[in-house]
Structure formats: structure tokens, C-alpha cells
Enzyme design. Structure first.
Site, PDB file in Angstrom:
ATOM      1  N   ILE A  94       0.843  -1.194   0.000  1.00  0.00           N
ATOM      2  CA  ILE A  94       0.000   0.000   0.000  1.00  0.00           C
ATOM      3  C   ILE A  94       0.885   1.254   0.000  1.00  0.00           C
ATOM      4  CG2 ILE A  94      -2.096  -0.965   1.006  1.00  0.00           C
ATOM      5  CD1 ILE A  94      -1.076  -0.029   3.720  1.00  0.00           C
ATOM      6  N   HIS A  95       2.182   1.057  -0.118  1.00  0.00           N
ATOM      7  CA  HIS A  95       3.123   2.181  -0.107  1.00  0.00           C
ATOM      8  C   HIS A  95       3.893   2.230  -1.422  1.00  0.00           C
ATOM      9  CE1 HIS A  95       3.284   1.565   4.553  1.00  0.00           C
ATOM     10  NE2 HIS A  95       2.183   2.189   4.172  1.00  0.00           N
ATOM     11  N   LEU A  96       3.748   3.350  -2.125  1.00  0.00           N
ATOM     12  CA  LEU A  96       4.414   3.519  -3.425  1.00  0.00           C
ATOM     13  C   LEU A  96       5.129   4.862  -3.425  1.00  0.00           C
ATOM     14  CD1 LEU A  96       0.995   2.779  -4.829  1.00  0.00           C
ATOM     15  CD2 LEU A  96       2.826   1.325  -5.620  1.00  0.00           C
TER      16      LEU A  96
END
EC number: 1.1.-.-
Lengths: 499, 125
Positions: free
Chosen positions: A424-426
Site C-alpha cells: 500500500i506504499h508507493l
């Protein structure tokens, strides 16, 4: 196309998430007239659906069906609504590690980027969202992680979150139904709108016109309440692209800006495990686990996830044939994850005529080792906390019933084809700095060669930070906006002097 | 889409057991939800799903037609899905996607959620 809307503003901001809202806060406080364009719709707390599939459709990009191509494909999540990712995240507030900041400053030659210099921006971000420990009992899912970690002598930390009077609805990913989560739609966006900002929701930007080294017009399409398309053109002196680490580089590349843009996608590859206990966990009635094993940060972190029966069912989908029966014991289960800071890199490429860009990510060999180790550590932590069985998210793999079993991937990479990963982290698709061979934008987010075009979102975080990125995104966006204002004031003074 | 319904019906879990009149309504609602999710999915995912689902749907219809009773039909379809998921390429991914969306929608259906909450906690297996 029925009609056309011609607008003018001092600044236009593309995207209303942590980056866009922070930029808006700085600009509107300085008295600028700001227009904000957001592709998603507005989902007020009062109409937030408790049904996961409806909530995903309303606030998640692609309804949550987004994945980076690779071996294996990695499912990722992005917010697509007013408030962006801050509406669907857990609001965990952490700063990037000081040593990492220093390392990035040196590697990318980023000006004024010491931990001390960034501290004021982090302070502002934390104050904005009321970063604080969640009041009230945290529940058994949190206790499990704490007990397991402490039994092994590891550092376990209670996590601060952007919340005010959290009621523990356990629906952080679905838009908080109580308005307790201090997302951008609750904090900075109303504040900026009170100062005169106009926010256009359901407005997708197609292009930024660039002439003689300046961004001149932002061209977008708005869908009105009746579903009719309205052509929107915004002229502005300053243009901020804050569409997130996937859509910011995609938009810039569509505008012909390609140099080192979208070439260095970083993520936090995350692997899940389910733990089965003898006593009910009843995770659906608790807050999501609000502790994390921080002993191995920033390289690896172990935490817990939002739990509802539907989300739990979804987590079993990959190995349903063997594990579907676990659903009958759903009240005895907890969902936990291990995430790593990878060495692998991905890319973002727009596709002609298609809204969604092609995203790919290639894990490096050491990432597989790191993922195997974090899964092992996660498994080890579950048994002292009372787990009877730990079920790794590896399709077709047998469950672990002892600590010895858990150790199988300590020195052995995970099976590539069967391992199910998500993130969920980009970030990092437009790394900042003066190192021209590595950086897409300058130290203050300005796109090289375009005087008044800035990036201010997760794309700017030079590499994976190993922590939840919202505070860093906000801190960097505040910094970009202040620098842009100061640059713009100098530019005006020069023009006045010439005239 | 007709094929969505065919696939979703075969992927819908049997537990918790629903009343005879409840199940078709729940399956229809889940199929609607899955179709909605596919419609808003990114183009490359939608394209893969729409092209492969027609073939999978037809195969299921054919497999079911010659299976006899419901139990034999379920076993045959399960075997078919297992085979697909072992194959390289998009068929296995499409089945996984349908299963994910089906499970997500199914356990949020009001009659299912009621039964889940009413199930005795002693059901720890």
C-alpha cells in the site's frame, strides 16, 4: 463534450491527497487563489459504506484491482477520492529514519535536506493530523503482536496515528465513518476551501501544456452529477502535480517530460500471514493492531492489518482450495504482515489512449531473502503469543505448527511463483536532488526545464523509507510549496525590476 | 455479464450454509458486485478478465452439463479450477481475481454476515 469551463488561478494543484492538500495549505495561507483538481469523488464520512466491495469501488483506484506486473505480480492500493490515500490508510504517523534522510541527502545531492532542516515540516504534518496514541483499549490483535515481540526480546512500539477520538470502528481502509481519522478531507482541505480554494472532484487531468519552459494550461475533464463530460482548462502561474507515485509520473510522461521520470518506482513489498489461536481473537471488534515490531526497522517491520470477515476471506483467496475451511474459525484468527525496504526497482509507463499506466516492479534477489526473513520473524512472534498455527501467504504451502517449521525460509528464498505479495506504499518515481543523472526534479520538487511545474507527493521520497509515508509526503509537500512561493516571489521581483 | 454469474456461482463458498431461498439472491448480488468491480478495473485487467472469462464460463457450462448431481458437478468444477490455477498465463490469475472478488462480496452480504456472527465461536478447527 457538452461545455467548457475556462478558469484562472494563481496556482493549480492536481490531486487532493497528503501532498496536494499540504501544498494547498501553504499556498492559501499565503493568500493565493488556488484551484484543486481531483480525479475521484467526494465520499463524506456520513455516507461511507461498511461494505468492503462498495467502499473499495468508491474510494480505491480501480476498485482495488491494481497490480504491478512482475514475478510475482504485486497487488497495490491507491486512494482515488477527495483526500486521496489519507482516506483509506491507517493514518499511522511515523518519520523517516534520520540516517536514511542523511544517506539520501548525500546520494542524491539534495539541498537543505538534513533531519534538522526537515524537522519543522514533520512537526507541522504531525500537528495537522494530531499524531497521537489512540485512546482506549487497543484489543487482542494488538496484544498478540506486543506479547509475541516482547517475549522474543524485540523492540515493540505503539504507533501514533492521525486521529481524534478514534472510536475503533475498524474501517480505516473504507473511509472512517466517524470522521475521527484526521485525513485530508477532515483537516487541510476544508481549511483551504475556507480560504477560498475551489476543489473540483471527478476531474481527471489529461495534459499540462508546456510552452517556452513554462506550464501554461492544465487540460482536464470533469464528470458532472449527471455523468456529462465538461472540458476544463485552468491557466495558472504555478502548477503542482500531486497525483501520487503512479499517476504523477504517468501524467508528466504524457506531457513529454520523460527524463528519469517514472524509472525508479519503489514500494514496500509486504507478505501476510494468518495466525490461528485457541481463544477467540475477535479482531473484527477491535482496532487494527496498533503496535509494530520495530526492532528491525527501517529494513523490516512487522505489523497488523484491518480485519473484517470479508477482508479476511479475501486474504485467504489465493490458497482457498486448501485454506477455505479456516474461514469457519475466523473469530480465532489474526492477520499480520511483514514489510521490507527493497533494493528492487520498478517503472511507470503511460499507455496511449488508456487511463491506467503500466506499472511493473522487479524484486532483487536480496529482497526475496529479506521477505523470507521477515516472514520467519513474523511466524516466530506468533507462537509465544499463543498461536496454534501460522499460515503464510504462499499458495499451496503447508501451515506452520511449530517455531522450527517457521524457520524454513530464513536461509532460503521464498518460492517466487507461489508467494502472494501486496503493497500500500508507493514512492520514488520522481526522486529530487541535484544529482542530474539520478534525479527527475530539483531539490525542491521543480521539474527540470519547466520554471513553474512542481511535484509534491510520494514520488518525491527518494527511496523506500521503511515506515508509513504519509508524514514524509506531507513534510516534503510543505517544503516544496514554501520553496515555490519564495521562488515565485523572487521571479515577480525580477519581472518588476525589468519593467 | 452472464459468464460472471456462471463463474461466481461456482466460486461462492458453501459455508456458512444459507437457506434455500437466500442463496440464489445472495449469489445474484455477489455476481452484480463482481461485475461492477471488473467494470471499474484498470483496462489491462479488465481486458484479460473479459476475454478469458468467456472461455472459462463456457467450459464450466460444458463440465456441469455432463456431471450428473450437484456434488459431482462441484467436484468436477473444483478440479477444473485447480488445473487452471496450475497453468501459466492469465487463466489462473483470472480465476484468482474472480475468487477474491467473490469472497469479498459474499462475506459482506447481510444474510452471510448474520450467520457468521451467529456461528458458535467453538467452531475453531
Amino acid at each position: 463534450m457538452n461545455s467548457e469551463l475556462q478558469l484562472e488561478a494563481d496556482a493549480v494543484i492536481i490531486g487532493s491527497g497528503a501532498g496536494g492538500a499540504s501544498v494547498a495549505d501553504v499556498l492559501t495561507a499565503a493568500g493565493l487563489y488556488v484551484i484543486m483538481l481531483e480525479e475521484g469523488g467526494h465520499v463524506p464520512s456520513s455516507s461511507a459504506s461498511p461494505v468492503a466491495s462498495e467502499a473499495f469501488a468508491a474510494a480505491w483506484r480501480g476498485g482495488g484491482l491494481t497490480a504491478a506486473i512482475g514475478r510475482p505480480p504485486i497487488a497495490y492500493a491507491e486512494g482515488r477520492c477527495v483526500g486521496g490515500g489519507t482516506e483509506i490508510n491507517s493514518a499511522i504517523a511515523q518519520r523517516a529514519d534520520s540516517d536514511l534522510l542523511d544517506q539520501w541527502r548525500k546520494l542524491y545531492k539534495i539541498e537543505n535536506f538534513t533531519p534538522d532542516e526537515l524537522s519543522q515540516y514533520y512537526d507541522r504534518a504531525e500537528t495537522t493530523v494530531n499524531a497521537s496514541l489512540t485512546p482506549g483499549p487497543l484489543g487482542r490483535p494488538t496484544d498478540i503482536l506486543r506479547l509475541g515481540g516482547e517475549a522474543l526480546g524485540w523492540k515493540v512500539s505503539e504507533l501514533k496515528r492521525g486521529q481524534r477520538d478514534c472510536k475503533g470502528a475498524n474501517r480505516c481502509s473504507f473511509i472512517c465513518p466517524n470522521g475521527a481519522k484526521q485525513s485530508m478531507a477532515v483537516t487541510l482541505l476544508p481549511k483551504s476551501m475556507d480560504r477560498g480554494m475551489r476543489l473540483f472532484a471527478r476531474t481527471r487531468v489529461d495534459k499540462i501544456r508546456i510552452e517556452k519552459g513554462r506550464a501554461t494550461v492544465v487540460v482536464a475533464q470533469l464528470r458532472d452529477a449527471g455523468g456529462q463530460a465538461v472540458h476544463v482548462r485552468v491557466k495558472a502561474g504555478l502548477v503542482f502535480v500531486c497525483a501520487g507515485a503512479i499517476h504523477t509520473p504517468a501524467l508528466l510522461r504524457r506531457c513529454g517530460l520523460r527524463k528519469r521520470i517514472g524509472d525508479t518506482l519503489r514500494i514496500h513489498p509486504t507478505i501476510r500471514a494468518t495466525a490461528l489461536f485457541d481463544e477467540p481473537v475477535d479482531a473484527h471488534q477491535s482496532r487494527l493492531p496498533l503496535t509494530a515490531v520495530t526492532e528491525f526497522m527501517p529494513e523490516q517491520r512487522i505489523g497488523g492489518a484491518v480485519f473484517t470477515p470479508a477482508v479476511f476471506g479475501l486474504s485467504l483467496a489465493e490458497g482457498w482450495t486448501n485454506r477455505g475451511e479456516l474461514m469457519q474459525a475466523w473469530r480465532f484468527c489474526g492477520s499480520y504482515y511483514g514489510m521490507v525496504r527493497p533494493r528492487g526497482v520498478g517503472s511507470v509507463r503511460p499507455l496511449p489512449g488508456i487511463n491506467e499506466p503500466l506499472v511493473s516492479f522487479k524484486l532483487a534477489p536480496e529482497d526475496w531473502t529479506s521477505l523470507g526473513q521477515v516472514l520467519t520473524l513474523l511466524g516466530r512472534a506468533m507462537f509465544p503469543a499463543g498461536a496454534r498455527k501460522v499460515i503464510p501467504s504462499i499458495s499451496g504451502h503447508e501451515d506452520w505448527t511449530t517455531t522450527d517449521g517457521v524457520n524454513e525460509f530464513w536461509n532460503k528464498p521464498l518460492p517466487e511463483k507461489a508467494t502472494n505479495l501486496m503493497t500500500i506504499h508507493l514512492f520514488s518515481t520522481c526522486p529530487p536532488g541535484e544529482h542530474r543523472d539520478a534525479c527527475a526534479v530539483d531539490s525542491y520538487g521543480r521539474v527540470r526545464g519547466v520554471e513553474n511545474l512542481f511535484v509534491a507527493d510520494g514520488s518525491l521520497i527518494p527511496e523506500a523509507p521503511g515506515v508509513n509515508p504519509q508524514m514524509t509526503i506531507m513534510a516534503l509537500a510543505f517544503r516544496v510549496a514554501e520553496a515555490a512561493l519564495s521562488h515565485s516571489a523572487q521571479e515577480r521581483a525580477r519581472t518588476a525590476a525589468r519593467e | 455479464m452472464a459468464f460472471d454469474r456462471v463463474i461466481v456461482a461456482t466460486l461462492t463458498p458453501l459455508w456458512p450454509l444459507l437457506d434455500a431461498e437466500e442463496r440464489p439472491a445472495v449469489v445474484s448480488e455477489v455476481a452484480r458486485s463482481v461485475t461492477r468491480a471488473i467494470v471499474i478495473a484498470p483496462f489491462h485487467i479488465r481486458f484479460a478478465v473479459e476475454s478469458v472469462s468467456i472461455v472459462i464460463g463456457l467450459c464450466i457450462v460444458l463440465i456441469s452439463a455432463g456431471a450428473g448431481g450437484p456434488l459431482a458437478r462441484t467436484l468436477r468444477i473444483d478440479r477444473f479450477y485447480r488445473l487452471l490455477q496450475r497453468l501459466p498465463g492469465s487463466a489462473g490469475s483470472v480465476i484468482r481475481l474472480y475468487r477474491s472478488m467473490t469472497l469479498l462480496a459474499f462475506y459482506d452480504e447481510a444474510p452471510v454476515a448474520e450467520k457468521l456472527l451467529a456461528a458458535r465461536p467453538a467452531q475453531n478447527s
